[in-house]
Design a protein around this motif. Structure first.
Motif, PDB file in Angstrom:
ATOM      1  N   TYR A 110       0.611  -1.146  -0.153  1.00 26.97           N
ATOM      2  CA  TYR A 110      -0.064  -0.057   0.058  1.00 26.97           C
ATOM      3  C   TYR A 110       0.972   1.371  -0.012  1.00 26.97           C
ATOM      4  O   TYR A 110       1.764   1.335   0.523  1.00 26.97           O
ATOM      5  CB  TYR A 110      -0.833   0.098   1.091  1.00 26.97           C
ATOM      6  CG  TYR A 110      -2.111  -0.944   1.168  1.00 26.97           C
ATOM      7  CD1 TYR A 110      -3.512  -0.502   0.476  1.00 26.97           C
ATOM      8  CD2 TYR A 110      -1.946  -2.301   1.513  1.00 26.97           C
ATOM      9  CE1 TYR A 110      -4.343  -1.544   0.576  1.00 26.97           C
ATOM     10  CE2 TYR A 110      -3.044  -3.097   1.501  1.00 26.97           C
ATOM     11  CZ  TYR A 110      -4.131  -2.901   1.032  1.00 26.97           C
ATOM     12  OH  TYR A 110      -5.497  -3.603   0.795  1.00 26.97           O
ATOM     13  N   ALA A 130      -2.886 -11.148  -1.649  1.00 34.21           N
ATOM     14  CA  ALA A 130      -4.479 -10.986  -2.274  1.00 34.21           C
ATOM     15  C   ALA A 130      -4.956  -9.794  -1.428  1.00 34.21           C
ATOM     16  O   ALA A 130      -6.143  -9.690  -1.168  1.00 34.21           O
ATOM     17  CB  ALA A 130      -5.112 -12.350  -1.795  1.00 34.21           C
ATOM     18  N   ALA A 131      -4.239  -8.716  -1.628  1.00 35.90           N
ATOM     19  CA  ALA A 131      -4.809  -7.375  -0.932  1.00 35.90           C
ATOM     20  C   ALA A 131      -5.988  -6.820  -1.879  1.00 35.90           C
ATOM     21  O   ALA A 131      -5.987  -6.928  -2.834  1.00 35.90           O
ATOM     22  CB  ALA A 131      -3.640  -6.446  -1.115  1.00 35.90           C
ATOM     23  N   SER A 132      -6.741  -6.294  -0.972  1.00 32.33           N
ATOM     24  CA  SER A 132      -7.938  -5.867  -1.582  1.00 32.33           C
ATOM     25  C   SER A 132      -8.555  -4.270  -0.771  1.00 32.33           C
ATOM     26  O   SER A 132      -7.841  -4.283   0.208  1.00 32.33           O
ATOM     27  CB  SER A 132      -9.289  -6.806  -1.438  1.00 32.33           C
ATOM     28  OG  SER A 132      -9.268  -7.181  -0.181  1.00 32.33           O
ATOM     29  N   GLY A 133      -9.335  -3.924  -1.438  1.00 33.69           N
ATOM     30  CA  GLY A 133      -9.773  -2.630  -0.811  1.00 33.69           C
ATOM     31  C   GLY A 133      -9.180  -1.412  -1.495  1.00 33.69           C
ATOM     32  O   GLY A 133      -8.434  -1.398  -2.254  1.00 33.69           O
ATOM     33  N   ALA A 136      -5.323  -0.817  -2.675  1.00 39.60           N
ATOM     34  CA  ALA A 136      -4.745  -2.211  -2.888  1.00 39.60           C
ATOM     35  C   ALA A 136      -3.863  -2.347  -4.274  1.00 39.60           C
ATOM     36  O   ALA A 136      -4.407  -1.812  -5.254  1.00 39.60           O
ATOM     37  CB  ALA A 136      -5.713  -3.504  -2.670  1.00 39.60           C
ATOM     38  N   PRO A 138      -2.368  -5.154  -6.875  1.00 42.59           N
ATOM     39  CA  PRO A 138      -2.441  -6.396  -7.394  1.00 42.59           C
ATOM     40  C   PRO A 138      -0.881  -7.109  -7.269  1.00 42.59           C
ATOM     41  O   PRO A 138       0.149  -6.431  -7.679  1.00 42.59           O
ATOM     42  CB  PRO A 138      -2.941  -6.330  -8.749  1.00 42.59           C
ATOM     43  CG  PRO A 138      -3.483  -5.274  -9.025  1.00 42.59           C
ATOM     44  CD  PRO A 138      -2.780  -4.286  -8.172  1.00 42.59           C
TER      45      PRO A 138
END
Length: 214
Positions: A110, A130-133, A136, A138
């Motif tokens: 991030y 698998a960062a999300s939000g 984030a 890829p």
């Protein structure tokens, strides 16, 4: 007759250093090897860990596994944090954790905005496979690279491309991991009511910004 060129060149270089000063070579990054952790994990899971969550540590890395029988198996997830450490600017900036793989691959965590001075609400950049939000980044191929093993480099990168707090982590190859898993003590039986994750946030700045040189 022996040539005087090498010695003359050496004297010339020494003289130049005396006049303008020679830059010191950067110190080699710290190298750590992951360790097996069976305590404090979700039921049925173990992790390979490097660094520490302690205040004094500048990074942490966790690679999660869900063993089947006597086999550790492939990693299921990976997460990391790199702290700011001595990073400071007398202007607003941003930093981002970065991971370099054994074959030159690059993944990023991030991006964190950093106010001028030493007082800030957050002092780390994290990342995951698998960062999300919001914000984030890829990380395609990261977990496959970790499964193959090898040395990964973690660092903090600023908005000028300079890297801070670089550390190299040997994640071991699959055979070495299996050996480490078989030698580790079995995970303790879960205790009802335990296992809650406590998240600590830094207090919001209330004082005037302190200059980096102060």
């Amino acid at each position: 007759m022996t040539s005087q060129f090498p010695s003359r060149l050496s004297f010339a270089l020494l003289g130049a250093c005396a006049v303008v000063g020679c830059a010191t070579l950067p110190a080699a990054p710290t190298v750590e090897t992951v360790k097996m952790r069976t305590e404090g994990q979700p039921p049925g899971e173990v992790s390979l860990f490097a660094g520490s969550y302690d205040e004094a540590s500048l990074f942490s890395l966790a690679i999660g596994f869900k063993p089947e029988g006597k086999d550790l198996g492939p990693p299921r997830w990976m997460g990391w944090t790199v702290k700011f450490g001595d990073y400071c600017r007398d202007r607003p900036s941003w930093v981002q954790s970065v991971v370099n793989g054994p074959s030159g691959q690059v993944w990023r965590g991030y991006r964190v905005s950093v106010p001028a001075g030493r007082i800030r609400a957050q002092d780390w950049s994290s990342g995951a496979d698998a960062a999300s939000g919001p914000g984030a980044v890829p990380t395609p191929g990261l977990l496959d690279a970790v499964a193959a093993g090898g040395r990964f480099t973690f660092a903090l990168e600023d908005d000028e491309g300079q890297r801070w707090n670089e550390v190299v982590v040997d994640t071991l190859d699959p055979a070495e991991r299996e050996k480490l898993f078989r030698a580790a003590p079995p995970p303790p039986a879960p205790v009802p009511g335990q296992g809650m994750l406590v998240v600590r946030e830094l207090p919001r700045p209330t004082a005037q910004p302190q200059a980096c040189g102060a």
